[in-house]
Write an enzyme that holds these catalytic residues in place. Structure first.
Site, PDB file in Angstrom:
ATOM      1  N   LYS A  25      -0.442  -0.502  30.598  1.00  0.00           N
ATOM      2  CA  LYS A  25      -1.608  -1.108  31.278  1.00  0.00           C
ATOM      3  C   LYS A  25      -1.181  -2.094  32.361  1.00  0.00           C
ATOM      4  O   LYS A  25      -1.651  -2.022  33.496  1.00  0.00           O
ATOM      5  CB  LYS A  25      -2.472  -1.833  30.247  1.00  0.00           C
ATOM      6  N   ASN A  26      -0.313  -3.040  31.985  1.00  0.00           N
ATOM      7  CA  ASN A  26      -0.043  -4.123  32.922  1.00  0.00           C
ATOM      8  C   ASN A  26       0.846  -3.703  34.088  1.00  0.00           C
ATOM      9  O   ASN A  26       0.950  -4.432  35.078  1.00  0.00           O
ATOM     10  CB  ASN A  26       0.508  -5.347  32.184  1.00  0.00           C
ATOM     11  N   CYS A 121      -9.375 -11.580  29.658  1.00  0.00           N
ATOM     12  CA  CYS A 121      -9.505 -12.217  28.346  1.00  0.00           C
ATOM     13  C   CYS A 121      -9.505 -13.733  28.509  1.00  0.00           C
ATOM     14  O   CYS A 121      -8.801 -14.279  29.370  1.00  0.00           O
ATOM     15  CB  CYS A 121      -8.349 -11.783  27.446  1.00  0.00           C
ATOM     16  N   ASP A 310       1.334 -11.101  23.967  1.00  0.00           N
ATOM     17  CA  ASP A 310       0.385 -10.005  23.774  1.00  0.00           C
ATOM     18  C   ASP A 310       0.583  -9.282  22.439  1.00  0.00           C
ATOM     19  O   ASP A 310      -0.169  -8.364  22.106  1.00  0.00           O
ATOM     20  CB  ASP A 310       0.472  -9.005  24.943  1.00  0.00           C
ATOM     21  N   ARG A 402     -10.274  -1.638  26.797  1.00  0.00           N
ATOM     22  CA  ARG A 402      -9.722  -2.066  28.088  1.00  0.00           C
ATOM     23  C   ARG A 402      -8.235  -1.717  28.163  1.00  0.00           C
ATOM     24  O   ARG A 402      -7.703  -1.518  29.266  1.00  0.00           O
ATOM     25  CB  ARG A 402      -9.853  -3.589  28.248  1.00  0.00           C
TER      26      ARG A 402
HETATM   27  N1  EPU Z   1       0.120 -19.867  35.174  1.00  0.00           N
HETATM   28  C1  EPU Z   1      -0.023 -20.965  35.987  1.00  0.00           C
HETATM   29  N2  EPU Z   1      -0.278 -20.742  37.313  1.00  0.00           N
HETATM   30  C2  EPU Z   1      -0.396 -19.504  37.858  1.00  0.00           C
HETATM   31  C3  EPU Z   1      -0.254 -18.391  37.003  1.00  0.00           C
HETATM   32  C4  EPU Z   1       0.008 -18.603  35.662  1.00  0.00           C
HETATM   33  O1  EPU Z   1       0.057 -22.101  35.539  1.00  0.00           O
HETATM   34  O2  EPU Z   1      -0.613 -19.389  39.074  1.00  0.00           O
HETATM   35  C5  EPU Z   1       0.407 -20.069  33.730  1.00  0.00           C
HETATM   36  C6  EPU Z   1      -0.704 -19.529  32.837  1.00  0.00           C
HETATM   37  O3  EPU Z   1      -1.738 -20.472  32.654  1.00  0.00           O
HETATM   38  C7  EPU Z   1       0.042 -19.199  31.566  1.00  0.00           C
HETATM   39  C8  EPU Z   1       1.429 -18.768  32.060  1.00  0.00           C
HETATM   40  O4  EPU Z   1       1.542 -19.284  33.388  1.00  0.00           O
HETATM   41  O5  EPU Z   1       0.169 -20.335  30.773  1.00  0.00           O
HETATM   42  C9  EPU Z   1       1.681 -17.270  32.088  1.00  0.00           C
HETATM   43  O6  EPU Z   1       0.666 -16.624  32.835  1.00  0.00           O
HETATM   44  P1  EPU Z   1       0.947 -15.281  33.640  1.00  0.00           P
HETATM   45  O7  EPU Z   1       0.619 -15.520  35.073  1.00  0.00           O
HETATM   46  O8  EPU Z   1       2.298 -14.781  33.311  1.00  0.00           O
HETATM   47  O9  EPU Z   1      -0.161 -14.326  33.036  1.00  0.00           O
HETATM   48  P2  EPU Z   1      -1.024 -13.250  33.790  1.00  0.00           P
HETATM   49  O10 EPU Z   1      -0.234 -12.635  34.890  1.00  0.00           O
HETATM   50  O11 EPU Z   1      -2.362 -13.778  34.131  1.00  0.00           O
HETATM   51  C10 EPU Z   1      -0.187 -11.239  32.367  1.00  0.00           C
HETATM   52  C11 EPU Z   1      -0.820 -10.173  31.520  1.00  0.00           C
HETATM   53  C12 EPU Z   1      -1.328 -10.767  30.223  1.00  0.00           C
HETATM   54  C13 EPU Z   1      -0.172 -11.479  29.500  1.00  0.00           C
HETATM   55  C14 EPU Z   1       0.508 -12.491  30.436  1.00  0.00           C
HETATM   56  C15 EPU Z   1       1.749 -13.128  29.814  1.00  0.00           C
HETATM   57  C16 EPU Z   1      -1.691  -8.676  33.197  1.00  0.00           C
HETATM   58  C17 EPU Z   1      -2.858  -8.087  33.881  1.00  0.00           C
HETATM   59  N3  EPU Z   1      -1.928  -9.570  32.260  1.00  0.00           N
HETATM   60  O12 EPU Z   1      -1.220 -12.183  32.643  1.00  0.00           O
HETATM   61  O13 EPU Z   1      -1.718  -9.646  29.445  1.00  0.00           O
HETATM   62  O14 EPU Z   1      -0.665 -12.163  28.371  1.00  0.00           O
HETATM   63  O15 EPU Z   1       0.897 -11.837  31.653  1.00  0.00           O
HETATM   64  O16 EPU Z   1       2.680 -12.141  29.483  1.00  0.00           O
HETATM   65  O17 EPU Z   1      -0.554  -8.308  33.459  1.00  0.00           O
HETATM   66  C18 EPU Z   1      -2.922  -8.477  27.811  1.00  0.00           C
HETATM   67  O18 EPU Z   1      -2.410  -7.431  28.246  1.00  0.00           O
HETATM   68  O19 EPU Z   1      -3.555  -8.542  26.737  1.00  0.00           O
HETATM   69  C19 EPU Z   1      -2.783  -9.698  28.604  1.00  0.00           C
HETATM   70  C20 EPU Z   1      -3.563 -10.743  28.450  1.00  0.00           C
END
Ligand code: EPU
Length: 439
Positions: A25-26, A121, A310, A402
């Site tokens: 997915k990601n 989420c 995750d 999803r």
């Molecule tokens: N963060 C910041 N600033 C930013 C971006 C992130 O402070 O600009 C912080 C977040 O608040 C968090 C940490 O950095 O504490 C990690 O966030 P990250 O940006 O890595 O998460 P994401 O890209 O929004 C993706 C996955 C999530 C998964 C996370 C961590 C996708 C679409 N989503 O989210 O997947 O939990 O990485 O591995 O790729 C899931 O698949 O169930 C899911 C939630």
């Protein structure tokens, strides 16, 4: 799909047989919008048939991208040549977190993008400051407009050195998208190393990009003028695989999980073995086998190669039925324990103090009516239902769909008793007063 659809599970049947894992997915939700950067038609294979992919495809179609889907839904032919809009601002965009990749992809193609702030989420605050910091270093300005729309634009983008304050998956991949055609050298430091970061880089390189170092702490991108047609197969989903492995362990089953990259599952395998589960690795499959009560374990989530956040809810179920007291510390998201109340309805004994869940293992969970509070929490409810005594009904399963392709069919294939059904009638259903019109 009705938001109030539910799964009904008669638990207690050990998982047996084989299950084939779908594309990640990601990775898919980044690779599909990345095609915007290409000047030609691309073919993407091993695409998971999940609603987040449907959503990102619908958003792209509204921008004028042509997408053809194969009969089995696993191959997309994407033609971005006549894209007509740089504005992804309709209500669907807010439905999925990954719509933030449109910022990087549209900025990289047009130097201009309008995107509604993404949803996804709810784990507390989900900022995108690191994405914007990266775009700005490349020469863009960003403005927050009315109704949560973010506008990023640039006269021109140029390679830059960017140090991320947190290793963010989304920021790493988004800035990679914006930088891939920016003239000069971009150096990204303190980047995320998740397998989907590497898959996106491999995909972009297959279109002619010049990206080195994905999977390490430093990624170097030398901007190229054009990206060309490619056919690319998305890697298998590490989290879907881990979820089935946990389900096999929870039910004292014996089954083989096919189409996996065992290297991506290392820490999951280590923790399962620590809990007394046998895991045999092959080139592209793993056999998971368990016939006794699980042992207690402590887990702390962290970015790859650490234990994936995750997989946190799914392992919480294993700890809930393990012998003794387990500790589960969430170190990536602020608020990823909202499902604990649902798990306790099934007889688990879990207390949460700040970022840590203290889990006193019970011999047996008992079937109950529960709700999927988000995607992975929903998967955890399914695992709990599979190993509980009696019947478990889970509502809000739209969250689960999803990110899990055909989860009901795959679990039926493993010999379990699970069906999908319409909205519940019972006034006792836990979510009946929480969800819009549900129940
Ligand atoms: N963060 C910041 N600033 C930013 C971006 C992130 O402070 O600009 C912080 C977040 O608040 C968090 C940490 O950095 O504490 C990690 O966030 P990250 O940006 O890595 O998460 P994401 O890209 O929004 C993706 C996955 C999530 C998964 C996370 C961590 C996708 C679409 N989503 O989210 O997947 O939990 O990485 O591995 O790729 C899931 O698949 O169930 C899911 C939630």
């Amino acid at each position: 799909m009705d938001k109030c659809d539910r799964y009904i599970i008669n638990g207690g049947i050990p998982l047996k047989g084989t299950v084939k894992i779908s594309g990640a997915k990601n990775a898919a939700v980044a690779i599909i919008p990345a095609v915007i950067l290409c000047d030609e038609v691309c073919t993407i294979e091993n695409v998971p048939d999940i609603t987040d992919v449907t959503a990102i495809c619908n958003i792209l179609k509204r921008l004028g991208v042509k997408i053809t889907i194969s009969d089995d839904k696993s191959t997309l032919t994407i033609d971005p040549r006549n894209i007509t809009s740089r504005k992804a601002t309709n209500s669907h965009v807010r439905d999925i977190r990954a719509s933030y990749y449109l910022l990087g992809a549209l900025l990289g193609r047009f130097n201009d993008a309008y995107v509604s702030m993404p949803g996804g989420c709810d784990f507390g605050i989900r900022p995108i400051d690191q994405h914007l910091k990266g775009f700005e270093a490349l020469g863009a300005t960003s403005t927050s407009l009315k109704e949560g729309v973010v506008h990023v634009c640039a006269e021109e983008l140029n390679g830059a050195n960017i140090y991320f304050d947190v290793a963010s998956v989304g920021a790493t991949m988004n800035v990679m998208l914006a930088a891939v055609k920016a003239p000069g050298l971009t150096v990204l430091e303190n980047v995320a190393k998740e397998p989907h970061v590497v898959d996106l880089a491999n995909f972009l390189n297959s279109m002619g990009a010049n990206i080195k170092g994905a999977g390490t702490d430093v990624i170097k991108i030398r901007g190229v003028e054009h990206l060309f047609s490619t056919t690319y197969s998305i890697m298998p989903d590490q989290i879907e695989a881990g979820t089935y492995m946990a389900a096999i362990a929870a039910t004292k089953g014996d089954a083989r999980v096919l189409n996996v990259i065992p290297k991506h599952l290392e820490v999951i395998i280590v923790k399962l073995r620590e809990m007394g589960v046998t895991v045999e690795e092959d080139e592209d499959s793993v056999r998971v086998f368990s016939n006794k009560r699980l042992k207690r374990v402590n887990i702390k989530t962290s970015p790859y190669p650490g234990f994936p956040t995750d997989m946190q809810p799914q392992f919480c179920v294993l700890m809930a039925i393990a012998e003794g007291l387990s500790k589960l510390h969430e170190d990536v998201w602020d608020n990823r324990f909202k499902y604990i109340g649902e798990l306790n309805r099934l007889g688990a004994k879990i207390d949460v103090v700040k970022d840590t869940a203290y889990i006193e293992g019970v011999e047996q969970l008992e079937g109950a009516l529960v709700s999927a509070t988000d995607l992975r929490a929903g998967a955890a409810m399914v695992i709990a239902g599979l190993c509980a005594n009696g019947t478990t009904e889970i509502d809000n399963v739209a969250f689960i769909e999803r990110g899990y392709e055909n989860i009901v069919g795959k679990l039926q294939g493993l010999g379990t008793d699970i069906i999908k059904s319409g909205p519940p009638n019972s006034p006792d259903f836990p979510s009946s007063d929480k969800n819009n019109g549900c129940a």
